[in-house]
Design a protein around this motif. Structure first.
Motif, short mmCIF file in Angstrom:
data_model
loop_
_atom_site.label_atom_id
_atom_site.label_comp_id
_atom_site.label_asym_id
_atom_site.label_seq_id
_atom_site.Cartn_x
_atom_site.Cartn_y
_atom_site.Cartn_z
N THR A 116 0.87 -1.17 0.00
CA THR A 116 0.00 0.00 0.00
C THR A 116 0.91 1.22 0.00
O THR A 116 1.83 1.31 0.81
CB THR A 116 -0.93 0.01 1.23
OG1 THR A 116 -1.75 -1.15 1.17
CG2 THR A 116 -1.80 1.25 1.23
N VAL A 140 -7.02 2.25 -2.68
CA VAL A 140 -7.27 1.27 -1.63
C VAL A 140 -8.76 1.02 -1.45
O VAL A 140 -9.19 -0.12 -1.25
CB VAL A 140 -6.62 1.73 -0.30
CG1 VAL A 140 -7.05 0.87 0.87
CG2 VAL A 140 -5.10 1.72 -0.43
N CYS A 161 -2.82 0.56 -3.87
CA CYS A 161 -2.23 -0.74 -3.53
C CYS A 161 -1.84 -1.50 -4.79
O CYS A 161 -2.31 -1.22 -5.88
CB CYS A 161 -3.23 -1.56 -2.72
SG CYS A 161 -4.76 -1.92 -3.61
#
Length: 182
Positions: A116, A140, A161
């Motif tokens: 991430t 995300v 991510c």
């Protein structure tokens, strides 16, 4: 298996480029470390050419300076390779026009927990074309899925991510598009 270095580049030259950029932006080492969310000693080590900064550290620092990561790496002809905890990238080319800077990377994402990343500065976008494997990438809160031959892109000024789906490495191409500084 021997651990591999995170950065396939001259660490002293990378550190010197980073120090010059930081100073040209008029920001102290302590302030840049704080903004990037890393330790001051870690940043001092990177600038001194000591240690092996990971991809996450380099992204965090260059994002806070508003410059592409290629600004601190070796010339693209030397194919700088950067490894993070979940992604390996090779800078293939960096180019710009009057309004946009582009960085083109060869990307490998092995199976595992993924990565991430914090958001880049406003206006930055990431464009990924997958050659093999299956990838979940993007914001995300709304990740995208891509398989061989697929292309996905997103505004990368939000946390995003990268994660492999399945047992095989993902091999892809990443184009990072950044508005040129005014």
């Amino acid at each position: 298996m021997e651990p591999r270095p995170a950065l396939g580049a001259d660490l002293r030259a990378v550190g010197e480029r980073l120090r010059r950029l930081r100073q040209s932006h008029g920001v102290s080492l302590a302030e840049l470390a704080r903004r990037a969310g890393i330790g001051e000693a870690v940043l001092a080590g990177v600038e001194a050419g000591a240690g092996e900064p990971g991809l996450e550290t380099l992204w965090a620092v260059t994002a806070q300076l508003g410059v592409p990561i290629g600004a601190i790496l070796d010339a693209p002809a030397q194919a700088p390779r950067v490894r993070g905890s979940a992604v390996e990238m090779v800078l293939l080319q960096s180019f710009e026009d009057e309004t946009v800077t582009y960085e083109l990377y060869r990307l490998r994402v092995p199976p595992g927990p993924g990565r991430t990343a914090p958001g880049h500065p406003r206006g930055v976008s990431e464009h990924v074309t997958v050659f093999s494997g299956r990838l979940t990438a993007g914001p995300v809160d709304a990740p995208l899925t891509a398989g061989p031959g697929d292309h996905v892109w997103w505004g990368a000024d939000v946390p995003h991510c990268y994660r492999t789906l399945g047992p095989d490495d993902v091999h892809a191409c990443l184009l990072l598009r950044r508005p040129a500084p005014h």
